[in-house]
Design an enzyme around this catalytic site. Structure first.
Site, PDB file in Angstrom:
ATOM      1  N   CYS A 212      26.647  18.714  77.815  1.00  0.00           N
ATOM      2  CA  CYS A 212      25.348  18.784  77.130  1.00  0.00           C
ATOM      3  C   CYS A 212      24.147  18.653  78.065  1.00  0.00           C
ATOM      4  O   CYS A 212      22.998  18.655  77.591  1.00  0.00           O
ATOM      5  CB  CYS A 212      25.272  17.710  76.040  1.00  0.00           C
ATOM      6  SG  CYS A 212      25.198  16.022  76.694  1.00  0.00           S
ATOM      7  N   CYS A 231      29.038   9.996  78.764  1.00  0.00           N
ATOM      8  CA  CYS A 231      27.777  10.536  78.260  1.00  0.00           C
ATOM      9  C   CYS A 231      27.476   9.901  76.909  1.00  0.00           C
ATOM     10  O   CYS A 231      28.238  10.080  75.952  1.00  0.00           O
ATOM     11  CB  CYS A 231      27.863  12.051  78.106  1.00  0.00           C
ATOM     12  SG  CYS A 231      26.360  12.787  77.407  1.00  0.00           S
ATOM     13  N   ASP A 359      20.790  23.547 108.301  1.00  0.00           N
ATOM     14  CA  ASP A 359      19.684  22.759 107.751  1.00  0.00           C
ATOM     15  C   ASP A 359      19.974  21.276 107.980  1.00  0.00           C
ATOM     16  O   ASP A 359      20.953  20.741 107.462  1.00  0.00           O
ATOM     17  CB  ASP A 359      19.542  23.053 106.267  1.00  0.00           C
ATOM     18  CG  ASP A 359      18.389  22.289 105.616  1.00  0.00           C
ATOM     19  OD1 ASP A 359      17.715  21.495 106.308  1.00  0.00           O
ATOM     20  OD2 ASP A 359      18.178  22.470 104.403  1.00  0.00           O
TER      21      ASP A 359
END
Length: 450
Positions: A212, A231, A359
């Site tokens: 979700c 969750c 990087d």
């Protein structure tokens, strides 16, 4: 075996012999040569092996080494790629280098680069996938963590009958519905209270609910995005664990003691992340019917492997050479350094080649500020991007007067001999580590090879 395969195998083995007996090295070229002659040579070489693929962001090399050590307690001969050369050509080289012995159960345990899982699976058809974790790493090459996992899943889908042995504390590994049999491992500590409700720090990656997109909470968080997640919005939660660490007994940079199942285990290396690696290896060993006693014996004998807390003695110094390559791994190494009881010197080697990730901004996510500054008596800063790391350490509050810049390996080694402490920690990116080890081998400080 086809004529093309015979030629490819012969050429690969001959080049491996020459490289290792005359030039003293080479983990990719024999595999490249064999693959050029027969692109499917891996399928031929792996025939008859039961293959375990170990993949994920951090911990592949150590997990692979611990699995191999455990399986050899029962099965003797186990093929692996111990150098950490984990792309297809390195894996082909591992098979070319292996002298197959008679075994009732031929097993190959292979560390595989995340982006190579699909092409390796097409040729090997693994019986087991071991998934360690997914963190931000070389984003110029992999992209975000979800892209990395998609590459792994694309490979797993080619072997739907293979068993997945995955880190259950990583929410991403239970986010895709796969038909494979599954075994989950994780931490289930005494203080893991189901009533606890905490969140990860705001800059932690991988903490969105896969169902979700709300932020995940934790009953117990071990580090980064790993732990007993749930969750509160949709009830997505950690899957049931088959194997777990139940207690951490002792942690230091040189020793870990912890409880899994009914037994205590010891490995001669530091860092909470290495407990996860041991737990993954334990889970694989149990899958292969090893007893807890056999696993404990293997773990107690574990040797430090190149660049992963490799112990080097030089000029009266005890040097720990530690690979760092992404924010989470770096942070966990820094946490481990804070378990050191004695004063030490710090050496940082930062490169930005393709194998490191070009990087270097990830060093700003490492919490150098949390290190005990008074405990660190001298700092050597080297590698191609020494200026980036030097500036990072200055921002973290380290005295520039404590720092010495080293422009090459010769300077690094010469300065190590004059450091004021017996204990030295070298934090190095991958190509810088390989380069330093090569120079040390040339100076007879360590043996050549991996």
């Amino acid at each position: 075996m086809s004529f093309k395969s015979v030629i490819a195998k012969s050429a690969g083995k001959s080049s491996y012999w020459f490289l290792h007996n005359v030039l003293k090295g080479g983990t990719s070229f024999p595999g490249k040569l064999a693959m050029n002659l027969d692109p499917e040579i891996l399928k031929t070489l792996a025939e008859g092996y039961e293959t375990v693929v170990v993949t994920g962001t951090n911990g592949k090399t150590m997990t692979t080494a611990l699995i191999v050590a455990a399986l050899r307690e029962k099965y003797g001969d186990v093929l692996t790629n111990p150098s950490g050369s984990n792309m297809q050509q390195g894996i082909v080289t591992a098979f070319l280098a292996h002298k197959k012995k008679k075994s009732s159960r031929p097993i190959a345990v292979l560390e595989v680069d995340e982006a190579n899982v699909k092409m390796v699976t097409e040729l090997l058809h693994p019986s087991v996938f071991v998934l360690t974790n997914i963190f931000r790493d070389q984003m110029d090459r992999y992209g975000e963590i979800y892209t990395t996992y998609e590459k792994i899943v694309d490979g797993i889908k080619l072997a739907p009958e293979a068993t997945i042995i995955a880190n259950g504390d990583a929410s991403i590994f239970s986010s895709v519905d796969l038909p494979n049999p599954k075994i989950y491992y994780g931490f289930k500590l005494p203080d893991d209270n189901q009533q606890n409700d905490t969140k990860a720090p705001v800059n932690t990656d991988g903490i969105l609910c896969p169902d979700c997109d709300h932020i995940l909470h934790y009953h117990e968080r071990i580090y980064a995005n790993l732990g007993d997640f749930f969750c509160p919005h949709c009830n997505y939660h950690r899957p049931e664990l088959t194997h777990s660490v139940n207690k951490i007994i002792e942690q230091s940079p040189n020793k870990l003691e912890f409880q899994m199942g009914s037994k205590n285990y010891t490995i001669n290396i530091g860092g909470t992340y290495n407990i996860y690696n041991a737990l993954a290896a334990y889970s694989v060993a149990r899958y292969f019917d090893l007893s807890e006693d056999k696993i404990a014996q293997a773990f107690a004998k574990n040797k430090r492997i190149f660049g992963r807390q490799e112990l080097i003695k030089y000029e009266g110094k005890e040097i720990d050479l530690i690979l760092v390559k992404n924010p989470v791994g770096l942070d966990e190494v820094l946490h481990m350094l804070n378990t050191e009881k004695h004063d030490y010197s710090l050496v940082t080697l930062l490169n930005a080649n393709h194998a490191d990730g070009i990087d270097t901004s990830w060093i700003w996510d490492g919490q150098f500020e949390d290190l005990n500054h008074n405990q660190i008596k001298k700092i050597l800063v080297g590698g191609q991007r020494w200026h980036d790391m030097g500036f990072r350490l200055e921002v973290a509050g380290f005295d520039p007067g404590k720092m010495v810049t080293c422009t090459d390996n010769e300077e690094v080694i010469a300065n190590i001999a004059n450091l004021p402490t017996k204990k030295v920690y070298i934090l190095s990116t991958y190509t810088a580590m390989l380069s330093l080890r090569k120079t040390m081998a040339e100076k007879k400080i360590i043996k050549a090879g991996m």
